[in-house]
Design an enzyme around this catalytic site. Structure first.
Site, short mmCIF file in Angstrom:
data_model
loop_
_atom_site.label_atom_id
_atom_site.label_comp_id
_atom_site.label_asym_id
_atom_site.label_seq_id
_atom_site.Cartn_x
_atom_site.Cartn_y
_atom_site.Cartn_z
N GLU A 1 0.79 -1.27 -0.02
CA GLU A 1 0.06 0.22 -0.01
C GLU A 1 0.94 1.33 -0.07
OE1 GLU A 1 -3.15 -0.15 2.59
OE2 GLU A 1 -4.44 -1.80 1.71
N GLU B 1 -5.18 -8.41 -0.71
CA GLU B 1 -5.86 -8.14 0.52
C GLU B 1 -7.38 -8.17 -0.11
OE1 GLU B 1 -4.73 -4.89 3.55
OE2 GLU B 1 -2.54 -5.65 3.15
#
Ligand code: AHR
Length: 499
Positions: free
Chosen positions: A179, A301
């Site tokens: 991220e 994810e």
């Protein structure tokens, strides 16, 4: 909008047209140093009264082995981009502590580090997927971790030996940051693409080990990120990740994991179905740079994110798991199967005690329960490594207010022994759905199945009632040559085996 209930529910399985394999890794999982996932959930330490092998809970290992867990991602998440691996090797009592700034500000003992994670993967019989620190770590730090793990003879290998591991480990999946548009450094795609190129250059293949390098990918519908990464760094990566969480409410008020009505049921399933559009659009961008589909889309994810259970640490992300989460898992896995030409791995967040967990453990006790989501993974494990069979679906809609979604979700595969597996979800909370299924290229001789459902949409397992939601034998399918008639119960996940 009215429900289209005059439509016949019809599925055609093209068993004569299977072209792509569903990678086992699509059924992967994720364990971060977050809340009680690692500490308490997986790692209890060698001196614990909870039965363990070298500090790792036996009951958790046994449960995860039963679903054939293929791969486990670690150490984060946001934690990964603040993790310094040298803190987690060597004698445990001598390891420095640090603060888990992201998740509750708790003290990180570093008692669970590289050797413990690799031991866990060995006990599980699964592949490791390690996410390196690009956000706050150096190129040298990431490169030396790869060396420590995979080299036979070097100063790093000597250090590994001194820490008790003689032979190098085999590591395939390697994440280069997490991220990086957010907690991993708040970078622009253009800047991260350049950093990815630099860090990935020094993540070397030593000996026979071959890294499968995964670039940190987009958040949800950030198609610009995928475009830039593929354009600037596509040739240096094997996989590009995508993160998408289903939040039934809003990020500020996500909603309770156990107290909800049909409106929240619908919202969660509608948002779950959005994964199909996300993959289709990210994959279309990838196709423009990589028509051969060399680079995998890695959904490392995903899952449903609710509010934490009242009274628990807000930084620990501890939520319950109901039949609604099981439907979300079943639908998402069908989407992944149907996109297996591009989706090569996926990792549910997170394995134990965090977000859409497979397993919940008691905080002050030794109890463990399996969630409805766990049971979906157990039922769907037949798809791992099987050949995807393309399907066409025409079905009724399920409507709420003025919104409509398909009433059923499905995917099919053929395993190495020739059996066809069909997984189906009935999204409707209170209507059974009859389905006619044509199997092209299969001489149906028998059909057996299992179903996961319960008496209410919010049904879940607790430490007092651990078996309220669990799979049962399914007798709602009959066959004639080349076809099936299936009576899907309301709010259910069904997996059929056809021979
Ligand atoms: O899974 C919880 C967190 O969600 C992860 O640490 C992060 O990558 C994502 O935002």
């Amino acid at each position: 909008m009215s429900e289209q209930n005059d439509t016949t529910n019809r599925i055609v399985i093209h068993a004569d047209r299977g072209a792509y394999q569903i990678e086992r890794a699509v059924y992967g999982h994720f364990a971060e140093h977050l809340g009680r996932c690692i500490y308490g959930g997986i790692w209890v330490g060698e001196d614990s009264a909870i039965p363990n092998t070298r500090g790792i809970r036996d009951d958790v290992v046994e449960a995860l082995r039963r679903i054939d867990i293929p791969v486990l991602r670690w150490p984060g998440g946001c934690f990964a981009d603040e993790y310094h691996w040298r803190d987690g090797v060597g004698p445990r009592q001598a390891r420095p502590t640090s603060i888990n700034t992201h998740w509750g500000g708790v003290t990180e003992t570093n008692h669970f580090g590289t050797h413990e994670f690799m031991d866990l993967c060995g006990q599980l019989g699964c592949e490791p997927y390690i996410c390196g620190n690009l956000g706050s770590g150096t190129v040298q730090e990431m490169a030396s971790w790869v060396e420590y793990l995979t080299v036979d003879g070097s100063p790093m290998a000597d250090l590994r030996r001194a820490n008790g591991r003689e032979a190098p480990w085999a590591i395939r999946f390697w994440g280069v940051g997490n991220e990086n548009w957010g907690c991993g450094g708040n970078m622009r795609a253009e800047y991260y693409a350049d950093l990815y190129r630099r860090y990935a250059t020094y993540c070397r293949d030593f000996g026979a080990n071959r890294l499968y390098k995964i670039a940190g990918g987009a958040n949800t519908d950030d198609y610009h990120w995928t475009e830039v990464l593929m354009r600037e760094a596509g040739r240096l990566m094997d996989g590009l990740s995508l993160h998408y969480y289903v939040v039934p409410g809003t990020w500020e008020s996500k909603g309770s994991s156990i107290q909800f009505g049909e409106r929240e049921w619908f919202a969660a399933l509608e948002k779950t179905l959005y994964m199909d559009e996300l993959i289709t659009r990210h994959a279309a961008i990838m196709d423009r740079y990589d028509l051969e589909k060399r680079v995998g889309l890695i959904v490392d994810e995903w899952g449903v994110w609710h509010d934490v259970l009242p009274g628990t640490n807000p930084g620990f992300l501890y939520q319950q798991n109901t039949l609604r989460d099981a439907l979300a898992a079943g639908i998402t896995l069908n989407v992944f199967n149907n996109h297996c030409d591009r989706v090569r791995m996926a990792n549910l967040a997170q394995t134990v005690n965090v977000l859409q967990a497979l397993i919940l453990t008691e905080e002050a006790g030794s109890g463990l329960i399996l969630t409805p989501t766990y049971h979906v993974f157990e039922m769907y494990r037949v798809h791992q490594g099987a050949t995807l069979l393309p399907i066409d679906i025409a079905c009724q809609t399920y409507t709420q207010d003025d919104r409509a979604i398909p009433a059923i979700s499905a995917s099919a595969s053929r395993d190495g022994e020739g059996s066809v597996h069909l997984s189906l979800c009935n999204l409707h909370p209170d209507k059974a759905v009859p389905v006619s299924c044509e199997l092209r290229g299969v001489d149906t001789q028998s059909v057996t199945g299992r179903v996961l459902t319960a008496d209410s949409i919010d049904a879940h397992n607790t430490f007092d009632q651990p078996g309220r939601v669990r799979p049962a034998a399914f007798d709602g399918a009959t066959h004639t040559p080349g076809s099936l008639e299936i009576d899907l119960p309301p709010r259910s996940v069904v997996v059929l085996k056809v021979r």
